[in-house]
Design a protein around this motif. Structure first.
Motif, PDB file in Angstrom:
ATOM      1  N   TYR A  42       0.839  -1.208   0.000  1.00 42.50           N
ATOM      2  CA  TYR A  42       0.000   0.000   0.000  1.00 42.50           C
ATOM      3  C   TYR A  42       0.871   1.255   0.000  1.00 42.50           C
ATOM      4  CZ  TYR A  42      -3.346   3.512   1.585  1.00 42.50           C
ATOM      5  OH  TYR A  42      -4.122   4.646   1.692  1.00 42.50           O
ATOM      6  N   SER A  45       2.472   1.590  -3.518  1.00 42.37           N
ATOM      7  CA  SER A  45       1.647   1.699  -4.723  1.00 42.37           C
ATOM      8  C   SER A  45       0.418   2.584  -4.560  1.00 42.37           C
ATOM      9  CB  SER A  45       1.184   0.299  -5.162  1.00 42.37           C
ATOM     10  OG  SER A  45       2.276  -0.519  -5.448  1.00 42.37           O
ATOM     11  N   CYS A  46      -0.080   2.735  -3.349  1.00 45.14           N
ATOM     12  CA  CYS A  46      -1.395   3.362  -3.160  1.00 45.14           C
ATOM     13  C   CYS A  46      -1.343   4.690  -2.415  1.00 45.14           C
ATOM     14  CB  CYS A  46      -2.328   2.417  -2.403  1.00 45.14           C
ATOM     15  SG  CYS A  46      -2.285   0.704  -2.963  1.00 45.14           S
ATOM     16  N   SER A  47      -0.368   4.828  -1.486  1.00 46.09           N
ATOM     17  CA  SER A  47      -0.416   5.954  -0.558  1.00 46.09           C
ATOM     18  C   SER A  47      -0.229   7.295  -1.257  1.00 46.09           C
ATOM     19  CB  SER A  47       0.639   5.792   0.545  1.00 46.09           C
ATOM     20  OG  SER A  47       1.936   5.848  -0.010  1.00 46.09           O
ATOM     21  N   HIS A  50      -3.991   7.773  -2.066  1.00 43.95           N
ATOM     22  CA  HIS A  50      -4.941   7.564  -0.972  1.00 43.95           C
ATOM     23  C   HIS A  50      -4.402   8.035   0.384  1.00 43.95           C
ATOM     24  CE1 HIS A  50      -7.961   5.432  -3.343  1.00 43.95           C
ATOM     25  NE2 HIS A  50      -6.956   4.877  -3.995  1.00 43.95           N
ATOM     26  N   ILE A 100      -9.177  -2.966  -7.526  1.00 44.02           N
ATOM     27  CA  ILE A 100      -7.715  -2.904  -7.617  1.00 44.02           C
ATOM     28  C   ILE A 100      -7.245  -3.529  -8.932  1.00 44.02           C
ATOM     29  CG2 ILE A 100      -5.556  -3.756  -6.609  1.00 44.02           C
ATOM     30  CD1 ILE A 100      -7.020  -3.680  -3.868  1.00 44.02           C
ATOM     31  N   MET A 108      -8.282   5.811 -11.970  1.00 40.88           N
ATOM     32  CA  MET A 108      -7.331   4.953 -11.262  1.00 40.88           C
ATOM     33  C   MET A 108      -6.866   3.857 -12.209  1.00 40.88           C
ATOM     34  SD  MET A 108      -8.010   2.586  -7.909  1.00 40.88           S
ATOM     35  CE  MET A 108      -7.225   0.979  -7.834  1.00 40.88           C
ATOM     36  N   PHE A 111      -4.120  -2.117 -11.250  1.00 43.04           N
ATOM     37  CA  PHE A 111      -2.935  -2.617 -10.560  1.00 43.04           C
ATOM     38  C   PHE A 111      -2.844  -4.130 -10.704  1.00 43.04           C
ATOM     39  CE2 PHE A 111      -2.712   1.607  -8.939  1.00 43.04           C
ATOM     40  CZ  PHE A 111      -1.365   1.801  -8.703  1.00 43.04           C
ATOM     41  N   ARG A 119      -2.564  -8.335  -4.226  1.00 42.49           N
ATOM     42  CA  ARG A 119      -3.819  -7.571  -4.243  1.00 42.49           C
ATOM     43  C   ARG A 119      -4.705  -7.949  -3.055  1.00 42.49           C
ATOM     44  NH1 ARG A 119      -5.481  -9.016 -10.143  1.00 42.49           N
ATOM     45  NH2 ARG A 119      -3.394  -9.865 -10.377  1.00 42.49           N
ATOM     46  N   VAL A 122      -3.370  -6.233  -0.053  1.00 38.92           N
ATOM     47  CA  VAL A 122      -3.760  -4.816  -0.022  1.00 38.92           C
ATOM     48  C   VAL A 122      -5.212  -4.689   0.428  1.00 38.92           C
ATOM     49  CG1 VAL A 122      -4.148  -2.758  -1.439  1.00 38.92           C
ATOM     50  CG2 VAL A 122      -2.091  -4.111  -1.771  1.00 38.92           C
ATOM     51  N   ILE A 126      -6.354  -2.353   3.477  1.00 36.89           N
ATOM     52  CA  ILE A 126      -7.305  -1.252   3.296  1.00 36.89           C
ATOM     53  C   ILE A 126      -8.435  -1.343   4.330  1.00 36.89           C
ATOM     54  CG2 ILE A 126      -9.145  -0.444   1.747  1.00 36.89           C
ATOM     55  CD1 ILE A 126      -7.258  -0.989  -0.595  1.00 36.89           C
TER      56      ILE A 126
END
Lengths: 256, 458
Positions: A42, A45-47, A50, A100, A108, A111, A119, A122, A126
């Motif tokens: 996360y 790749s995500c922060s 998000h 995702i 978005m 991924f 995944r 993640v 989340i």
């Protein structure tokens, strides 16, 4: 001679291409709920969108939609658009996994470059941002029936339903997202940002999938946090209508 | 060796026709997707602003995508997303590999000093038109590539090769090391990357009487910033062609041949970069046998509250990379710091560099200043989803031949309006803050320059 050689080369390359390309099926896997591994992924790749604390306030979040919807999801409030659960409830793990994997067109990226295990990790991480996931067991809606053949009659029936269910108020009579309510600028999302209805004639604008089943699911669940309501009660007992409507919307995309 | 691929006559007409066709197809209503136009947007089905503050400036997500060799942050998706496998090599739709940038300046006005002989204010129509084609993407997992070619119609119509490199990514582990080999832009990961100006980077324009340091430079070309500039008057490349004092060079060059390694082995907070370059301002060839090298570190702060900041420092060590009058080899080096702060609608950044020349012939020390500095500070605000306003300050404390060198200070104002996320209309005004000091130096003779610009990426 050269022509013969070229044919042989093209045939070999083409054959090999077909052979190799047919083998690219992603393996299925059981959910891996390793939260700590999910946290590492996360943060990588995500922060950036998000936010490190899951509030949707990462350093890149503002730029995607500076003054209008949709910004990066705030995972701390438990409000999710893309679900297969009843309106107002949390999504299933599979819903988060699907988002995702597929991404959200326009906003978005997919991924799918993460492995299925990553995944799922993640997804597990989340869910730690919102305590409700530990207390609530989301109930999956059941999309009744199965796709109806897309006949002219079905499409016509769907078009009539599009009017009858007042879809045109937001999406417009031509389904291009320019309905009178939208044009008046009266549509906002749950954070107060101006939101535009989807142009239903543009396949890249469909955020929740473009199969008939995706469309029916969206009609039944609605998109929480947006003006798109759930039509579950209106469609109860008239499940075929949902499939007719899906056929009409798919016809707008040139799919019959 | 002559570097440029010549392109005249029917070739130029063909490129123009291609540009017109692509321009038309990029107009609203002519494409099925209003936003996802350039190749990466097409490939990942997202709009430009997922990776850009507003195109062409990268936002933090776009920077991470770039750092990871054109793969989603934290992934090795080069081998799988939207791909067809052919053994170890993966192929993509051609439209996901190739993009075009088209720039035109409909109106440009240059106001020159009245006391310069022969100087007249100039208003030019369609002064600059540029078509750049680039191809970029991934060949397979953790192997990326980029190549761009540019035609600047108003100057030479040559097709010039820009960056062209292959990258090998995530060597030793996720984000540990990424290697680029080929013609690279060294400052790509610095706080202020050179090749991402709000305006398309333009070469200086020189009017009669011609001369590299004469009184008739009409385009100061502040778009690169003074910190990136070469800063010295009276220096030459290894073919004795003059290096303009405002041309981006050394670490801030838009393209140099070399090898570059960067990574974040300790997490997102720290980035290292080290590289070796030819460093001789050569498009082709490698006459600078001794090579230049550089090291850069960047510290990043914050991942929440819509806020991010970073601080960078670099040292670039030149090694017989430049010549001076008389043809003697000298070594030109640069040391710099840069910083960037982004908070919601605000993007504030700047850098400061010091350039030093060593190995000067002993006879030149009395007539040549071997030190120069430059500073660039800019701020941009996203006023609406479609409007970007900016203000910038550039100061060049020039070095070089004492009888020629003049320092310069420019203030720039600009507005950029996006019809769509890939089509921008721009106006920019550059004010010479020191024109009152007089003189015929190019740093003084341009009082004000107003540029309009249309940029399309597709």
């Amino acid at each position: 001679m050269m022509k013969v050689l070229c044919r042989i080369v093209f045939t070999l390359v083409g054959g090999l291409w077909v052979f190799w390309s047919s083998g690219t099926v992603e393996a299925t896997s059981q959910p891996d709920k390793d939260v700590s591994a999910g946290a590492i992924i996360y943060e990588r790749s995500c922060s950036v969108c998000h936010g490190i604390s899951g509030k949707g306030d990462g350093p890149a979040a503002f730029y995607n939609s500076a003054y209008s919807a949709s910004r990066a999801r705030d995972f701390t409030v438990g409000n999710y658009k893309f679900r297969s659960t009843i309106s107002g409830s949390l999504p299933l793990d599979q819903d988060l996994f699907r988002t995702i994997t597929n991404g959200i067109p326009g906003y978005m990226p997919s991924f799918s470059g993460l492995s299925p295990d990553q995944r799922w990790q993640v997804v597990a991480y989340i869910k730690t941002f919102y305590a409700g996931f530990e207390e609530e067991t989301p109930e999956q809606i059941h999309v009744e029936g199965s796709p109806i053949p897309s006949t002219a009659e079905s499409v016509q029936r769907g078009k009539a339903l599009f009017q009858a269910m007042d879809c045109h108020s937001c999406h417009g009579a031509q389904a291009r997202g320019a309905g009178p309510v939208a044009v008046a600028g009266e549509l906002t999302d749950s954070s107060g940002l101006l939101i535009s209805p989807n142009d239903l004639t543009n396949p890249t604008g469909w955020k929740n999938g473009t199969t008939a089943r995706d469309i029916v699911r969206t009609l039944v669940t609605g998109l929480d946090g947006t003006p798109m309501p759930s039509y579950e009660s209106q469609l109860a007992g008239h499940e075929d209508d949902a499939w007719h409507l899906a056929n009409y919307l798919l016809s707008l995309l040139g799919q019959h | 060796m002559k570097s440029n691929l010549r392109c005249h006559g029917s070739c130029v007409i063909t490129i123009w026709a291609l540009g017109v066709v692509l321009f038309i197809t990029a107009l609203p209503g002519w494409t099925p997707d209003a936003e996802a136009i350039p190749p990466f947007a097409r490939k990942y089905q997202v709009n430009c602003n997922v990776c850009h503050v507003r195109w062409p400036r990268l936002n933090p997500f776009g920077e991470q995508f770039l750092e990871n060799g054109y793969q989603m942050p934290g992934t090795h998706d080069g081998g799988m997303v939207e791909k067809i496998r052919l053994g170890d090599v993966t192929l993509d739709d051609i439209s996901n590999y190739i993009g075009f940038l088209f720039d035109v300046e409909p109106v440009t006005n240059s106001a020159l000093r009245r006391d310069v002989t022969g100087a007249e204010d100039q208003t030019e129509l369609a002064n600059v038109a540029i078509l750049r084609m680039f191809t970029a993407g991934t060949l397979t997992e953790d192997v990326g590539f980029l190549m761009d070619m540019t035609t600047l119609f108003s100057q030479s119509s040559d097709v010039k090769l820009g960056r062209a490199f292959v990258s090998f990514n995530n060597i030793g582990g996720m984000n540990w090391g990424h290697v680029r080999i080929g013609r690279i832009d060294p400052s790509a990961y610095f706080s202020v990357a050179t090749d991402r100006p709000q305006f398309f980077p333009l070469s200086p324009k020189i009017g009669p009487p011609f001369g590299p340091f004469g009184p008739s430079i009409q385009r100061w070309s502040q778009t690169f910033g003074s910190a990136a500039a070469s800063k010295f008057y009276g220096i030459f490349d290894r073919n004795m062609a003059p290096i303009f004092p405002f041309a981006p060079t050394l670490y801030n060059s838009t393209v140099e041949a070399g090898i570059d390694l960067h990574g974040r082995p300790f997490g997102d907070w720290f980035l290292y970069q080290i590289g070796i370059l030819n460093g001789a301002e050569e498009r082709w060839g490698d006459t600078n046998n001794s090579k230049d090298w550089y090291v850069m570190t960047r510290f990043d702060y914050a991942q929440s509250d819509n806020f991010s900041a970073n601080l960078s420092g670099f040292a670039y060590f030149g090694n017989h990379n430049t010549k001076v009058l008389g043809g003697a080899d000298v070594s030109r080096s640069r040391y710099g710091v840069g910083a960037r702060i982004r908070y919601r609608w605000l993007d504030l950044y700047g850098d400061y560099t010091i350039d030093r020349i060593t190995d000067l012939p002993s006879g030149m020390s009395a007539t040549f200043d071997d030190t120069a500095t430059g500073v660039t500070v800019e701020a941009h605000a996203i006023v609406t989803d479609r409007l970007l306003l900016g203000v910038g300050y550039n100061h060049l404390d020039a070095g070089g031949v004492l009888s020629q060198r003049k320092s310069a200070s420019f203030l720039s104002l600009q507005a950029r309006y996006y019809l769509r996320s890939n089509i921008a209309l721009q106006v920019r005004d550059e004010v010479n803050l020191r024109d009152a000091e007089g003189g015929t130096s190019p740093a003084r003779n341009l009082r004000n320059q107003f540029i309009t610009n249309v940029s399309i990426a597709f």
